[in-house]
Design a protein around this motif. Structure first.
Motif, PDB file in Angstrom:
ATOM      1  N   VAL A   1       2.108  -4.390   3.283  1.00 35.45           N
ATOM      2  CA  VAL A   1       3.448  -3.793   3.458  1.00 35.45           C
ATOM      3  C   VAL A   1       3.213  -2.139   3.054  1.00 35.45           C
ATOM      4  CG1 VAL A   1       5.934  -3.839   2.356  1.00 35.45           C
ATOM      5  CG2 VAL A   1       4.386  -5.743   2.264  1.00 35.45           C
ATOM      6  N   LEU A   2       3.572  -1.351   3.763  1.00 34.25           N
ATOM      7  CA  LEU A   2       3.452  -0.079   3.694  1.00 34.25           C
ATOM      8  C   LEU A   2       4.591   0.701   2.900  1.00 34.25           C
ATOM      9  CD1 LEU A   2       1.460   1.422   6.593  1.00 34.25           C
ATOM     10  CD2 LEU A   2       0.631   0.357   4.825  1.00 34.25           C
ATOM     11  N   VAL A   3       4.500   1.027   1.670  1.00 34.26           N
ATOM     12  CA  VAL A   3       5.551   1.660   0.948  1.00 34.26           C
ATOM     13  C   VAL A   3       5.561   3.264   0.739  1.00 34.26           C
ATOM     14  CG1 VAL A   3       6.653   1.368  -1.278  1.00 34.26           C
ATOM     15  CG2 VAL A   3       5.391  -0.489  -0.471  1.00 34.26           C
ATOM     16  N   PRO A   4       6.373   3.691   1.421  1.00 35.06           N
ATOM     17  CA  PRO A   4       6.460   5.433   1.020  1.00 35.06           C
ATOM     18  C   PRO A   4       6.573   5.809  -0.206  1.00 35.06           C
ATOM     19  CG  PRO A   4       8.609   4.495   2.224  1.00 35.06           C
ATOM     20  CD  PRO A   4       7.518   3.415   1.983  1.00 35.06           C
ATOM     21  N   ARG A   5       5.702   6.733  -0.624  1.00 36.04           N
ATOM     22  CA  ARG A   5       5.956   7.243  -2.011  1.00 36.04           C
ATOM     23  C   ARG A   5       7.330   7.954  -2.254  1.00 36.04           C
ATOM     24  NH1 ARG A   5       0.026   8.286  -0.950  1.00 36.04           N
ATOM     25  NH2 ARG A   5      -0.979   6.997  -2.615  1.00 36.04           N
ATOM     26  N   SER A   6       7.785   8.118  -3.339  1.00 32.15           N
ATOM     27  CA  SER A   6       8.876   8.833  -3.813  1.00 32.15           C
ATOM     28  C   SER A   6      10.190   8.302  -2.878  1.00 32.15           C
ATOM     29  CB  SER A   6       8.941  10.193  -3.605  1.00 32.15           C
ATOM     30  OG  SER A   6       7.569  10.531  -4.640  1.00 32.15           O
ATOM     31  N   VAL A   7      10.426   7.108  -2.452  1.00 31.78           N
ATOM     32  CA  VAL A   7      11.455   6.694  -1.533  1.00 31.78           C
ATOM     33  C   VAL A   7      12.031   5.519  -2.462  1.00 31.78           C
ATOM     34  CG1 VAL A   7      12.672   6.345   0.647  1.00 31.78           C
ATOM     35  CG2 VAL A   7      10.405   7.711   0.546  1.00 31.78           C
ATOM     36  N   GLY A   8      12.191   5.438  -3.881  1.00 31.28           N
ATOM     37  CA  GLY A   8      12.781   4.363  -4.376  1.00 31.28           C
ATOM     38  C   GLY A   8      11.863   3.348  -4.948  1.00 31.28           C
ATOM     39  N   VAL A   9      10.772   3.408  -4.387  1.00 32.69           N
ATOM     40  CA  VAL A   9       9.898   2.176  -4.785  1.00 32.69           C
ATOM     41  C   VAL A   9       8.680   2.797  -5.644  1.00 32.69           C
ATOM     42  CG1 VAL A   9       8.248   0.250  -4.377  1.00 32.69           C
ATOM     43  CG2 VAL A   9      10.491   0.493  -3.096  1.00 32.69           C
ATOM     44  N   VAL A  10       8.331   2.187  -6.975  1.00 32.02           N
ATOM     45  CA  VAL A  10       7.277   2.734  -7.451  1.00 32.02           C
ATOM     46  C   VAL A  10       6.122   2.061  -7.396  1.00 32.02           C
ATOM     47  CG1 VAL A  10       6.575   3.098  -9.723  1.00 32.02           C
ATOM     48  CG2 VAL A  10       8.821   3.449  -9.473  1.00 32.02           C
ATOM     49  N   LEU A  11       4.977   2.713  -6.821  1.00 34.32           N
ATOM     50  CA  LEU A  11       3.875   2.134  -6.382  1.00 34.32           C
ATOM     51  C   LEU A  11       2.692   3.176  -6.359  1.00 34.32           C
ATOM     52  CD1 LEU A  11       2.611  -0.501  -5.546  1.00 34.32           C
ATOM     53  CD2 LEU A  11       2.788   0.358  -3.037  1.00 34.32           C
TER      54      LEU A  11
ATOM     55  N   VAL B   1       0.739  -1.181  -0.145  1.00 30.09           N
ATOM     56  CA  VAL B   1      -0.094  -0.147  -0.106  1.00 30.09           C
ATOM     57  C   VAL B   1       0.858   1.286  -0.074  1.00 30.09           C
ATOM     58  CG1 VAL B   1      -1.740   1.363   1.322  1.00 30.09           C
ATOM     59  CG2 VAL B   1      -1.763  -1.326   1.327  1.00 30.09           C
ATOM     60  N   PRO B   2       0.696   2.383  -0.901  1.00 24.73           N
ATOM     61  CA  PRO B   2       1.674   3.361  -0.791  1.00 24.73           C
ATOM     62  C   PRO B   2       0.853   4.457  -0.086  1.00 24.73           C
ATOM     63  CG  PRO B   2       0.020   3.388  -2.733  1.00 24.73           C
ATOM     64  CD  PRO B   2      -0.289   2.149  -2.053  1.00 24.73           C
ATOM     65  N   ILE B   3       2.092   4.922   0.772  1.00 22.12           N
ATOM     66  CA  ILE B   3       1.501   5.997   1.913  1.00 22.12           C
ATOM     67  C   ILE B   3       2.271   6.912   1.710  1.00 22.12           C
ATOM     68  CG2 ILE B   3       0.729   4.522   3.623  1.00 22.12           C
ATOM     69  CD1 ILE B   3       3.592   4.947   5.088  1.00 22.12           C
ATOM     70  N   THR B   4       2.107   8.303   2.254  1.00 19.44           N
ATOM     71  CA  THR B   4       2.951   9.673   1.820  1.00 19.44           C
ATOM     72  C   THR B   4       3.726   9.828   3.087  1.00 19.44           C
ATOM     73  OG1 THR B   4       1.529  10.385   0.393  1.00 19.44           O
ATOM     74  CG2 THR B   4       2.832  11.901   1.354  1.00 19.44           C
ATOM     75  N   ARG B   5       4.988  10.082   3.101  1.00 22.62           N
ATOM     76  CA  ARG B   5       5.900  10.367   4.126  1.00 22.62           C
ATOM     77  C   ARG B   5       6.170  12.094   3.847  1.00 22.62           C
ATOM     78  NH1 ARG B   5       5.915   8.077   8.989  1.00 22.62           N
ATOM     79  NH2 ARG B   5       8.269   8.357   9.189  1.00 22.62           N
ATOM     80  N   LEU B   6       6.699  12.757   4.721  1.00 25.84           N
ATOM     81  CA  LEU B   6       7.044  14.115   4.466  1.00 25.84           C
ATOM     82  C   LEU B   6       8.418  14.234   4.028  1.00 25.84           C
ATOM     83  CD1 LEU B   6       5.924  17.079   5.017  1.00 25.84           C
ATOM     84  CD2 LEU B   6       7.301  17.041   7.099  1.00 25.84           C
ATOM     85  N   TYR B   7       9.303  13.359   4.711  1.00 27.19           N
ATOM     86  CA  TYR B   7      10.470  13.493   4.195  1.00 27.19           C
ATOM     87  C   TYR B   7      10.806  12.400   3.100  1.00 27.19           C
ATOM     88  CZ  TYR B   7      11.705  16.700   7.746  1.00 27.19           C
ATOM     89  OH  TYR B   7      12.127  17.602   8.609  1.00 27.19           O
ATOM     90  N   ASP B   8      10.571  12.615   1.717  1.00 29.10           N
ATOM     91  CA  ASP B   8      10.680  11.572   0.717  1.00 29.10           C
ATOM     92  C   ASP B   8      12.036  11.791   0.062  1.00 29.10           C
ATOM     93  OD1 ASP B   8      10.024  13.550  -0.775  1.00 29.10           O
ATOM     94  OD2 ASP B   8       8.064  12.976  -1.317  1.00 29.10           O
ATOM     95  N   ARG B   9      12.255  11.173  -1.180  1.00 30.66           N
ATOM     96  CA  ARG B   9      13.396  11.553  -2.158  1.00 30.66           C
ATOM     97  C   ARG B   9      12.815  12.480  -3.250  1.00 30.66           C
ATOM     98  NH1 ARG B   9      18.037  10.702   0.468  1.00 30.66           N
ATOM     99  NH2 ARG B   9      18.718  11.868  -1.662  1.00 30.66           N
ATOM    100  N   GLY B  10      12.006  13.160  -3.080  1.00 33.47           N
ATOM    101  CA  GLY B  10      11.449  13.583  -4.220  1.00 33.47           C
ATOM    102  C   GLY B  10      12.427  14.741  -5.013  1.00 33.47           C
ATOM    103  N   THR B  11      12.201  15.202  -6.143  1.00 33.54           N
ATOM    104  CA  THR B  11      13.142  15.958  -6.980  1.00 33.54           C
ATOM    105  C   THR B  11      13.406  17.247  -6.249  1.00 33.54           C
ATOM    106  OG1 THR B  11      11.639  15.116  -8.758  1.00 33.54           O
ATOM    107  CG2 THR B  11      13.569  16.711  -9.254  1.00 33.54           C
ATOM    108  N   LEU B  12      12.275  17.690  -5.839  1.00 31.61           N
ATOM    109  CA  LEU B  12      12.517  19.047  -5.238  1.00 31.61           C
ATOM    110  C   LEU B  12      13.394  19.134  -3.826  1.00 31.61           C
ATOM    111  CD1 LEU B  12       9.243  20.929  -6.050  1.00 31.61           C
ATOM    112  CD2 LEU B  12      11.275  20.624  -7.212  1.00 31.61           C
TER     113      LEU B  12
END
Lengths: 824, 173
Positions: free
Chosen positions: A799-809, A729-740
């Motif tokens: 499995v909770l998968v944070p968005r924009s931290v290396g896994v595409v989901l 399941v994709p979830i959002t975390r404040l600190y990710d590895r986004g481009t910005l």
């Protein structure tokens, strides 16, 4: 309005609500009562004794209770024999305050002398020097000389890193406890505390990692001395050397009002550059706070990222620099040939003016406007969003807030704060989420559901049977937040529909302080919806069939390898961006755009407040603003669009888009007096946050208020998924590895270094995984190496998968997670 | 006629007399005239005897400068790489001599007496960029026997950025 009380401060009569402190009343009366430990957003403690004043009350006759009067009929005032702390004294009718007497002046002088006995006075090298309450108050009220030899002073550690972002100088600290109280009361991360006693009292951090909070930067704003400073601004510039530019944070849909402090930067060849981000007061949005992501990453990408400097065109399979004319003519030619085969893929990072021009150009050619997002429901936030004049601060007793499928603090920290405050004021908070989140501490009702079964929650809420459902239906005002927790396009669309139905059927649509709020993944997704951009269910399929694809501020290839493959199908690809992204590397023409700090525009935040940002630094040579590029392109295609002024662009937009009807930049520039009164002259009262002189923005009217008839949608069908085995399941975390954010050196130590996932202890046991183990996550045809973090708060079987931290989901899917046997 | 001749002699006598007076002109640049003790010429950034720079990068000189001729960018010292006592030093220090009016306010503002105006007045440039004196050009040479900056120093020794003030009475426990 609560009961009003009139009192006299230094001969000035002032009327304020009952329950205010004397310090607040004096601030409104423009009488300065100096403070260190008091802050209008925090509970008073009376620790520093700086606010001592003479307090008098009308004398009453003991027998009759009548007010005793002087011969001239005025009430006889009896003053307390000793000075009182104004911050812990609450206003009373007829109270008389004297702040200019000999006694008060003496007390202030003594307190300052006392504070300075253990303060190093290294103002020349202190980052706070120039905007320091202690410095200012010492100049205004303090002794001119010290009776205290330097050798008597305490010498403590000068550089104590409190975490990766904040540095503590123990010598400078005056133990006012503002930071400790901010973390406990406002951020609710009580990770700081006072340790020891007497002269050996120190600020310490009690968390691991140290100072583990998304709010830490705010403590440097309210620190009345230079004890807490940020690593981002450490020794960068002196406050008086910088000039200011008002802006908005563009990292989440809150749209925090910020101020960029700007000075020439030798590192960047002497160009004007942003030195730091400071909050700008807007009590409707971010009050006087911003989160650490905004403070430590809002401008770095534009300033330190590897920016595109000139247009590129593909020749013999390679991208080569080209002139604007050549690049645009090539694009225009391709667009003309593609006609209605054009697809414009834009993201919510663009300003309203850019999106409007893009929409006009795409419509002109008969193309399709596609929004790059995974969250739907924008048409419903437009129809039944928060009404005009809405203010989250007005929510309180009798009102209700539903937070659905959102870890609010991770997705939009300021919304977490505002919802929490509303709950503290008495609003009924209902939280529906499959796992516990921080906002639940204040929830009256918690609705727990299984990922993928959002429909069941809505069934119950729409049926109105449960206590929570009734609380929502009964509430005077109802605000529904839905977020990104495990939602994909289809489910979020259903959630938005169901929420709209609830609002419409319970009579909560089309009025202020009620409505639907989507916690969007990007800052201007709402604006993109308003301009007509819509997500498509199968983006890869759409991309495969286009004749010409115009990608603006999006990076599908970088986001998802499947989309990268699909891009091969596009006959002609134009990318307009700041960086040479994965998508740009595949493009036929690349157009360099200016970053938002280099130009102006407006964003519409998730509360549908349109706010303006201003150019902060001169743009580098080469890149052009997005709306201007689109206008230049449109000219070649015989369409006239505004390409010079954002004000004119906004006027054109306001003439065509219903929700923005009649709005101008002048309306957005409206300001009003907001409490607490923030001023750069009275730094001791609210800290170093900037006052708002540039505009508070305007909340758009929703469709109901615009007079359109909005019928409640049918109860939606939620997509049913039959899952076998483990669900990712994709979830959002404040600190990710986004481009910005990835370009910020300051925030880098807090960003995740590697891909990780959360699993429940029992799931980990079933899979034979230990905490911190390396595992292989297989999603369809893709596989990733991830770090497993066992978390008891996670429900089993997922499995909770944070968005924009290396896994595409992007959507919940069945996956395999296997332990990786370490090579011996 | 004698009257006119008398006037000529009178006039020439002044010329003749001044031929024997001491000369006031100097044969600059072969000959240089000493300047007054408080003459304000170009700046020098001073060092301590141990070679550390006095400048702590506080920018107060730049703030005091009425001509906006000074630019300072600070950075952080470590004991491994120490430029000045305390935490902060000037990573960039520039004075633009096309702007400087030699008022000496920078000297007054300096808390460590790092920037001082000297008696050097020979400032000529053939390029505008040459008029900008960088920190390397402004710093005085390392005193004999001292090490150049950055220095590796003993931890905890140079914590105080401001030198001890001589006007405090000596404290005895």
């Amino acid at each position: 309005m609560s009961q009003q009380v009139t009192l006299t401060i230094d001969g000035k009569q002032v009327t304020v609500p009952a329950g205010w402190t004397v310090v607040d009343a004096a601030r409104v009366a423009n009488v300065h009562i100096p403070v260190f430990c008091y802050h209008p957003k925090l509970e008073p403690v009376g620790m520093c004794r700086m606010c001592l004043v003479e307090v008098g009350l009308p004398e009453r006759d003991r027998a009759t209770g009548e007010i005793v009067r002087n011969e001239d009929g005025s009430p006889k005032i009896r003053f307390f024999p000793k000075l009182q702390t104004a911050c812990t004294t609450y206003v009373q009718e007829g109270m008389v305050i004297r702040t200019t007497t000999e006694q008060v002046a003496r007390a202030r002088k003594d307190i300052l002398e006392f504070l300075l006995t253990s303060h190093p006075l290294d103002c020349p090298i202190c980052d706070k020097g120039g905007e320091c309450p202690l410095q200012n108050l010492t100049m205004a009220y303090g002794p001119g000389t010290s009776r205290f030899p330097y050798e008597y002073k305490l010498h403590l550690e000068k550089r104590v890193p409190l975490g990766d972002l904040i540095i503590l100088d123990r010598e400078r600290c005056i133990i006012c406890g503002r930071c400790v109280r901010f973390q406990a009361e406002i951020a609710e991360d009580p990770v700081l505390s006072l340790d020891g006693r007497g002269r050996a009292t120190y600020i310490i951090t009690t968390s691991d990692p140290p100072f583990d909070s998304y709010w830490s930067g705010n403590t440097t704003d309210i620190c009345p001395v230079g004890a807490l400073t940020t690593t981002d601004f450490r020794f960068d510039a002196r406050p008086w050397e910088m000039h200011q530019a008002a802006s908005l944070c563009n990292l989440c849909p809150v749209g925090c009002n910020i101020m960029f402090d700007i000075r020439r930067e030798p590192e960047l060849g002497g160009r004007f550059a942003v030195q730091r981000v400071m909050p700008r007061q807007n009590e409707y949005v971010n009050e006087i706070w911003i989160c650490d992501k905004g403070r430590f990453a809002a401008y770095h990408f534009a300033q330190y990222g590897e920016r595109l400097t000139q247009p590129l065109v593909r020749e013999n399979g390679k991208l080569r620099p080209a002139s604007w004319r050549e690049a645009l003519e090539r694009v225009a030619q391709a667009f003309r040939e593609a006609g209605s085969g054009l697809v414009t893929l834009a993201s919510g990072r663009l300003s309203n003016e850019d999106l409007f021009n893009l929409a006009r150009l795409t419509d002109h050619l008969g193309g399709r406007k596609v929004l790059d997002t995974f969250l739907a429901g924008g048409e419903w936030t437009d129809k039944v969003g928060l009404g005009r004049e809405s203010d989250l601060a007005a929510l309180g007793e009798g009102d209700a807030i539903l937070v659905m499928a959102s870890d609010l603090e991770e997705e939009a920290p300021i919304f977490w704060l505002r919802v929490k405050e509303a709950a503290q004021r008495g609003a009924t908070l209902v939280v529906a989420n499959p796992r516990p989140t921080k906002i639940e501490r204040h929830a009256k009702h918690v609705l727990r559901y299984v990922y993928g079964e959002e429909g069941k929650v809505w069934e119950a809420l729409l049926a109105g049977a449960s206590e929570a459902a009734q609380a929502l239906a009964r509430a005077e005002n109802l605000v529904i937040f839905y977020g990104q927790e495990g939602l994909d396009l289809a489910t979020s669309d259903a959630v938005a529909r169901a929420a709209a139905r609830l609002l419409l059927t319970t009579g909560h649509a089309g009025k202020p302080n009620s409505g639907l709020v989507a916690v969007w993944p990007r800052n201007n997704d709402q604006g993109a919806w308003d301009m007509g951009f819509r997500p498509v269910a199968d983006l890869a399929d759409t991309l495969r069939q286009v004749k010409a694809l115009y990608v603006v501020a999006a990076d599908p290839a970088g986001d998802d390898p499947h989309l990268a493959a699909a891009l091969e199908g596009a006959d002609f690809l134009v990318v307009q961006d700041l960086f040479l992204t994965e998508t740009a590397q595949r493009a036929d023409v690349v157009l360099p755009a200016q970053a938002y700090i280099e130009r102006g525009g407006t964003y519409t935040n998730a509360l549908r407040r349109v706010q303006r940002f201003f150019p902060a630094v001169p743009p580098p040579e080469g890149p052009q603003p997005d709306f201007a590029i689109v206008a230049a392109l449109a000219r070649l295609l015989d369409l006239n669009l505004e390409g010079r002024s954002t004000a004119k662009g906004f006027e054109a937009l306001a003439a065509q888009v219903p929700a923005y009807q009649g709005l101008t930049y002048k309306d957005l520039a409206r300001v009003e007096e907001q409490f607490p009164l923030v001023s750069r002259e009275v730094l001791d009262y609210t800290g170093t946050a900037y006052p708002n002189g540039q505009g508070l923005g305007v909340v758009l009217p929703n469709a109901v208020e615009r007079g359109e008839t909005v019928a409640p949608p049918e109860a939606p069908e939620f997509p049913v998924r039959a899952f076998q085995g483990l669900l990712a399941v994709p979830i959002t975390r404040l600190y990710d590895r986004g481009t910005l954010v990835a370009w910020s050196d300051t925030l880098a130590p807090r960003l995740p270094e590697e891909a990780w996932v959360w699993v429940a202890p029992e799931t980990a046991r079933d899979l034979g995984l230990q905490d911190d183990a390396t595992a292989r996550l297989e999603i369809g045809d893709l596989a990733y190496t991830v770090r497993v973090r066992v978390n008891p708060a996670v429900p089993g079987g997922v499995v909770l998968v944070p968005r924009s931290v290396g896994v595409v989901l992007f959507t919940p899917v069945a996956v395999h997670l296997k332990a990786v046997v370490p090579a011996s | 006629m004698f009257k006119e001749l008398g006037a000529l002699v009178k006039g020439l006598s002044v010329t003749f007399k001044s031929m024997f007076e001491p000369k006031v002109t100097f044969q600059y640049p072969e000959q240089k005239r000493p300047v007054k003790p408080r003459y304000r010429g170009r700046h020098v950034l001073r060092r301590y005897e141990n070679g550390l720079e006095r400048c702590i990068g506080c920018s107060l000189c730049a703030a005091a400068c009425p001509a906006d001729a000074i630019f300072v960018e600070a950075a952080e010292n470590t004991d491994e790489e120490r430029y000045s006592p305390g935490e902060r030093y000037a990573a960039v220090y520039e004075i633009n001599y096309l702007r400087c009016i030699f008022c000496g306010y920078c000297e007054d503002a300096c808390p460590t007496q790092a920037i001082v105006l000297t008696d050097q007045y020979e400032l000529s440039f053939t390029d505008r960029w040459d008029a900008i004196y960088t920190k390397e050009r402004l710093l005085e040479p390392v005193p004999p026997g001292a090490r150049p900056t950055p220095q590796k120093t003993e931890p905890g020794k140079f914590v105080n950025p401001i030198p001890e003030m001589p006007d405090f009475p000596e404290w005895k426990p």
